[in-house]
Structure formats: C-alpha cells, structure tokens
Design a protein around this motif. Sequence first.
Motif, PDB file in Angstrom:
ATOM      1  N   ASP A  92       0.943  -1.058   0.086  1.00 31.22           N
ATOM      2  CA  ASP A  92      -0.072  -0.083   0.088  1.00 31.22           C
ATOM      3  C   ASP A  92       0.919   1.432   0.020  1.00 31.22           C
ATOM      4  O   ASP A  92       0.726   2.058  -0.584  1.00 31.22           O
ATOM      5  CB  ASP A  92      -0.714  -0.100   1.365  1.00 31.22           C
ATOM      6  N   LEU A  93       1.830   1.154   0.625  1.00 30.36           N
ATOM      7  CA  LEU A  93       2.724   2.624   0.890  1.00 30.36           C
ATOM      8  C   LEU A  93       3.436   2.732  -0.439  1.00 30.36           C
ATOM      9  O   LEU A  93       3.606   3.703  -0.949  1.00 30.36           O
ATOM     10  CB  LEU A  93       3.986   2.301   1.937  1.00 30.36           C
ATOM     11  N   VAL A  94       3.946   1.485  -1.001  1.00 36.92           N
ATOM     12  CA  VAL A  94       4.534   2.119  -2.400  1.00 36.92           C
ATOM     13  C   VAL A  94       3.262   2.641  -3.431  1.00 36.92           C
ATOM     14  O   VAL A  94       3.789   3.375  -4.094  1.00 36.92           O
ATOM     15  CB  VAL A  94       4.963   0.480  -2.990  1.00 36.92           C
ATOM     16  N   ALA A  95       2.222   1.848  -3.394  1.00 32.86           N
ATOM     17  CA  ALA A  95       1.136   2.425  -4.383  1.00 32.86           C
ATOM     18  C   ALA A  95       0.706   3.526  -4.111  1.00 32.86           C
ATOM     19  O   ALA A  95       0.549   4.713  -5.170  1.00 32.86           O
ATOM     20  CB  ALA A  95      -0.093   1.385  -4.209  1.00 32.86           C
ATOM     21  N   ASP A  96       0.670   4.088  -2.664  1.00 33.54           N
ATOM     22  CA  ASP A  96       0.182   5.544  -2.345  1.00 33.54           C
ATOM     23  C   ASP A  96       1.241   6.549  -2.572  1.00 33.54           C
ATOM     24  O   ASP A  96       0.839   7.753  -2.831  1.00 33.54           O
ATOM     25  CB  ASP A  96      -0.113   5.647  -0.839  1.00 33.54           C
ATOM     26  N   TYR A  97       2.603   6.324  -2.184  1.00 31.39           N
ATOM     27  CA  TYR A  97       3.616   7.483  -2.006  1.00 31.39           C
ATOM     28  C   TYR A  97       4.797   7.220  -3.077  1.00 31.39           C
ATOM     29  O   TYR A  97       5.333   8.336  -3.452  1.00 31.39           O
ATOM     30  CB  TYR A  97       4.327   7.301  -0.679  1.00 31.39           C
ATOM     31  N   LEU A  98       4.663   6.311  -3.787  1.00 33.95           N
ATOM     32  CA  LEU A  98       6.061   6.036  -4.801  1.00 33.95           C
ATOM     33  C   LEU A  98       5.522   6.338  -6.337  1.00 33.95           C
ATOM     34  O   LEU A  98       4.221   5.843  -6.607  1.00 33.95           O
ATOM     35  CB  LEU A  98       6.725   4.840  -4.812  1.00 33.95           C
ATOM     36  N   CYS A  99       6.343   6.832  -6.935  1.00 30.79           N
ATOM     37  CA  CYS A  99       5.864   7.142  -8.348  1.00 30.79           C
ATOM     38  C   CYS A  99       6.370   5.933  -9.253  1.00 30.79           C
ATOM     39  O   CYS A  99       5.791   5.534 -10.332  1.00 30.79           O
ATOM     40  CB  CYS A  99       6.546   8.217  -9.201  1.00 30.79           C
ATOM     41  N   ASP A 100       7.443   5.085  -8.645  1.00 28.22           N
ATOM     42  CA  ASP A 100       7.873   4.071  -9.520  1.00 28.22           C
ATOM     43  C   ASP A 100       8.736   3.201  -8.516  1.00 28.22           C
ATOM     44  O   ASP A 100       9.135   3.925  -7.339  1.00 28.22           O
ATOM     45  CB  ASP A 100       8.841   4.548 -10.652  1.00 28.22           C
ATOM     46  N   TYR A 101       9.003   2.142  -8.891  1.00 27.46           N
ATOM     47  CA  TYR A 101       9.938   1.036  -7.894  1.00 27.46           C
ATOM     48  C   TYR A 101      10.597   0.156  -8.829  1.00 27.46           C
ATOM     49  O   TYR A 101      10.259  -0.363  -9.806  1.00 27.46           O
ATOM     50  CB  TYR A 101       9.305   0.334  -6.714  1.00 27.46           C
ATOM     51  N   HIS A 102      11.823  -0.173  -8.211  1.00 29.50           N
ATOM     52  CA  HIS A 102      12.640  -1.270  -9.191  1.00 29.50           C
ATOM     53  C   HIS A 102      13.046  -2.335  -7.778  1.00 29.50           C
ATOM     54  O   HIS A 102      12.829  -1.999  -6.843  1.00 29.50           O
ATOM     55  CB  HIS A 102      14.031  -0.648  -9.587  1.00 29.50           C
ATOM     56  N   THR A 103      12.840  -3.686  -8.352  1.00 26.27           N
ATOM     57  CA  THR A 103      13.267  -4.663  -7.239  1.00 26.27           C
ATOM     58  C   THR A 103      14.717  -5.046  -7.592  1.00 26.27           C
ATOM     59  O   THR A 103      15.169  -5.060  -8.978  1.00 26.27           O
ATOM     60  CB  THR A 103      12.167  -5.917  -7.209  1.00 26.27           C
ATOM     61  N   LEU A 104      15.475  -5.738  -6.432  1.00 26.62           N
ATOM     62  CA  LEU A 104      16.454  -6.499  -6.676  1.00 26.62           C
ATOM     63  C   LEU A 104      16.844  -7.552  -7.472  1.00 26.62           C
ATOM     64  O   LEU A 104      15.551  -8.440  -7.427  1.00 26.62           O
ATOM     65  CB  LEU A 104      17.327  -6.313  -5.279  1.00 26.62           C
ATOM     66  N   PRO A 105      17.687  -7.911  -8.175  1.00 25.99           N
ATOM     67  CA  PRO A 105      18.928  -7.093  -8.298  1.00 25.99           C
ATOM     68  C   PRO A 105      18.728  -5.955  -9.287  1.00 25.99           C
ATOM     69  O   PRO A 105      17.901  -6.163 -10.206  1.00 25.99           O
ATOM     70  CB  PRO A 105      19.938  -8.166  -9.046  1.00 25.99           C
ATOM     71  N   LEU A 106      19.385  -5.121  -8.996  1.00 28.63           N
ATOM     72  CA  LEU A 106      19.130  -3.748  -9.567  1.00 28.63           C
ATOM     73  C   LEU A 106      19.760  -3.643 -10.917  1.00 28.63           C
ATOM     74  O   LEU A 106      21.067  -4.042 -11.306  1.00 28.63           O
ATOM     75  CB  LEU A 106      19.827  -2.638  -8.727  1.00 28.63           C
ATOM     76  N   ASP A 107      18.796  -3.295 -11.865  1.00 29.09           N
ATOM     77  CA  ASP A 107      19.614  -2.749 -13.307  1.00 29.09           C
ATOM     78  C   ASP A 107      19.679  -1.332 -13.199  1.00 29.09           C
ATOM     79  O   ASP A 107      18.517  -0.638 -13.444  1.00 29.09           O
ATOM     80  CB  ASP A 107      18.362  -3.135 -14.241  1.00 29.09           C
ATOM     81  N   THR A 108      20.783  -0.921 -13.134  1.00 28.20           N
ATOM     82  CA  THR A 108      21.153   0.472 -13.143  1.00 28.20           C
ATOM     83  C   THR A 108      20.642   1.408 -14.187  1.00 28.20           C
ATOM     84  O   THR A 108      20.145   2.301 -13.837  1.00 28.20           O
ATOM     85  CB  THR A 108      22.659   0.776 -12.627  1.00 28.20           C
TER      86      THR A 108
END
Length: 440
Positions: A92-108
């Motif tokens: 919920d926090l990710v949906a409400d407050y973040l514009c986007d997200y990436h999961t690990l392992p990170l693709d820089t």
Amino acid sequence: MVPKRLLCISPGDPGAIDALRAEMPDWQIRTVRSVDEARFELRQDAYLVGLLMQVIGSRACSDLERFLRQHSQVQWVGVFGAEAMGAPAWRDLVADYLCDYHTLPLDTRRLVHTLGHVLGHALLRRPRPRPGSQPSSLIGNCDAMQRLRGQVERVAKVDAPVLIWGESGSGKELTAQAIHRQSLRSTGPLVPINCGAIAPNLIHSELFGYERGAFTGAARDKVGLIESANGGTLFLDEIGDLPKDLQSNLLRFLQDKTIIRLGATRAIPVDVRVISASHVDLQQAVARGDFREDLYYRLSVLPLTVPALRERRQDLAQLAEHFFHQFASDRSPRLRGFSSKALAAIAAHDWPGNVRELINRVRRAMVMADGKWIEPDDLDLVMPSPPIEAVLDDARCSSERLAIRTCLDRTGQNVSRAARDLGVSRTTMYRLLAKHGMRP
Ligand SMILES: Nc1ncnc2c1ncn2[C@@H]1O[C@H](COP(=O)(O)OP(=O)(O)OP(=O)(O)O)[C@@H](O)[C@H]1O
Ligand SMILES: [Mg+2]
C-alpha cells in the motif's frame, strides 16, 4: 538549465550508489543514511526527486509513511527486495507514495532512465516563481501582486493611516498583516476589529473600554481594543459598517491620538497605527451620506487596492498548488495534485469569492477526489468549452475520415478509384490517408 538533483536515502550498500553516480554524471546526488538525515537535508535544500534505496521493508512502515506524507512534494522512487512486496502494508505504501519502483537485483541503467523520466514529470508540474520574487505570505507573482507587494513595503515604513480596498475574500486582512509585519511596530500587537461583527450597542465599549461603574454591570475597568493595540497596529476591518455616532469618536481619536473610556473624563494617549479595510466603495458611502467625509479622508491617506482574483489569473495555478500543500493532511495519500483539465477549469472560472472561494474549492476537492489527480468535477467546476475553431476543426476532420472510409469501402479499398470519387488526386489521397493514420 535546471540542475538535476537527487536525494538518495541509502542505509546500506554504498556500492550501489557509486554505480549510480557513474551512470549519472550530470546529476548532483546527495546521499544520506537515514530518514532523519533526509528530513534535515530537505529542510536545507529543495529536491524534486528522491530515491529510497532499500529503505522499504527495512524499518517501521508507519515511520516511513509519516516521512513520505510530510514530503509529498518530492517524487519518490524505491528500490527494494522483491520479498518486501509480500507485506500488504508495504504494498500500500508503495502504491500510495511512490511514483515508481525497482526490485533487486538492480538494473542501474533502467533506474537511471526512471529517475530522468520522474524528474521530467516533476518539472512539468512545478510552479514556476518568477526570478527576483520574494517569498512572502502574499502568494502570486503577476504584475498586480508585485505592485501590491511593493506598495506594502513602502507604506510599512511610515505611520500614516492605510485604507485597503478589495472585494470579499481577496486578501485585505493578509495585506494588513503583511504591512504590520514589515513595519517598525512588528514587535507590538496587531489588533483586528471587525466593525460589522460587533453588536452596535457593544461597539463603543469594545473599542474605547470603560471605567468601573460607567453603566450597570461595569464592575471593573476594561481596556478597549484601541488601547490594547498601543505600540502596535489597529486593523479596522469592514470600516464601512461602523455606526455613524462612533465615526465621530473614531475621528477624534485619529486627530488627537487619545481615547476617553466610557464613564471617564481623562483622555489616555494611545500610540497606534491605523489600517482599515472595506469591500464597499467608501466614496459612494460618503456620497450617500452613510460615511463621514472627514473620517474618510483621515483614513485614506495611503489607499491600497487588492486586485480581484480574476484580474490575476496567472497566479491561479501557483495559489491552487500552495493551498494543496497547505491542507496536505486532509488529502488521501494517493492524491498527487491537479489534472491539466482541473487547471484549465480553474483558469476559466471567474472566482466571484476570490481567494477564499479558491481555498474552499481546493479543500473540498482534496477530500472528494477519488483518483490520483483532482478533476474539474471535484472542484465543482465545469471544463471550459473549446473555442469554436477547435470544434469546427474536429467536425471537419471526422467528416473527412468518414468520406474517405466510405469511398474506400465502396471501391473495394482501391485508392485510385476512391480518390477519383472524392475528386482529389492520388497524391492528395495518400496525404489524407497519412494525415488520418488510415490504411486502404
Ligand atoms: N495572495 C494570497 N496568498 C496566499 N493566501 C491568500 C492570498 N490572498 C488571500 N489569501 C488567503 O485567502 C483567505 C482570504 O483572505 P483575507 O481574509 O485576507 O481576505 P479579505 O479580503 O479580508 O476577505 P473578507 O472581505 O471576506 O474579509 C485567507 O485565508 C488568506 O490567507
Ligand atoms: Mg477580511
């Protein structure tokens, strides 16, 4: 060129940030290790984009939520382990407050692309103050507001009476506050008196005070509002509502700078600066005989006019954004701001209730809006109708498409015959097909 700045909260792995720096040579990246450090940094400097590097899932969700709610002007992107999304509260926090997200392992590289995209969007939505504008409680940078701010600065330096005229809700009281704050009397009191709101039988004793025994029930001395402003500023709001008999008392006070409490014989010297305000035209009230002419001239040594909101349309978006942030605690966390349609509707409305009406509509919209963006409906405003040229263009375009489609269907999709039927050359027919994105 706007500097590309990123605030990165990264409690762990500094290696990931180094990799990011290498891919983002044209960005200024400030890294902090905790949310508390980020709070401090955000007080020092403004950021449009922030990165939560493995913060999600690593601390109390409510803590982070409070932080993100307080700093919703920053566009946040998150990087975290896929397992963090297992917990509904984090989802919920990710949906409400973040514009986007990436999961690990990170693709820089992908992350760099996201951050660039988010910054681009944030820049589009950012209110643009004009260079040289001073931060002030009077928001707005249109010419009329800049002029008013200049006048406020000038009249604040002297002690002569100011008369502020402006429509209801336009910002008269705020202007009076700004004058007081910028004057040498700013350490003294600012005493506002709404002349229309005090019962006529009480107004005399409220303004001038009374001595013990002045009337039945006057058990002890009472300092009036004028006396209580000693050393500061007296703000006489809606001065046009002051009853006629009190107008002469006020005139005497303005001439002598002394007051006599009800039931007293002794005059008390009072050192106040008088600012008055009216939403009615006092000159007309004078002409009607409702307002003393000599008092009018005493009060209006320095006249100021606060422009109506419809005369400063350039400031509408900035004001709306300002109130959106001011009442941030009322809104659903999903709400990001105003849609372009809402901004167009705000720009087209006439604002008879001025800034107060804008505040009310924005506050209501913040509570009522369902989606991520406030829409015209939420503001109870209608979208302005498009200009007639645009309507005609639309109609012309649709008929053109219909005619082409009909001729093509009738000729078994034969472009040359359809062109002949339409009375245009083959070249024109191909240009029309391309214009409408159609294929035979
Ligand atoms: N330029 C501005 N920037 C920010 N806020 C404003 C501005 N102008 C007005 N406001 C806000 O709008 C509201 C109405 O302003 P204010 O009370 O000063 O208006 P007014 O002219 O005295 O209204 P009324 O005639 O109803 O007494 C207040 O909440 C005030 O803070
Ligand atoms: Mg007022």
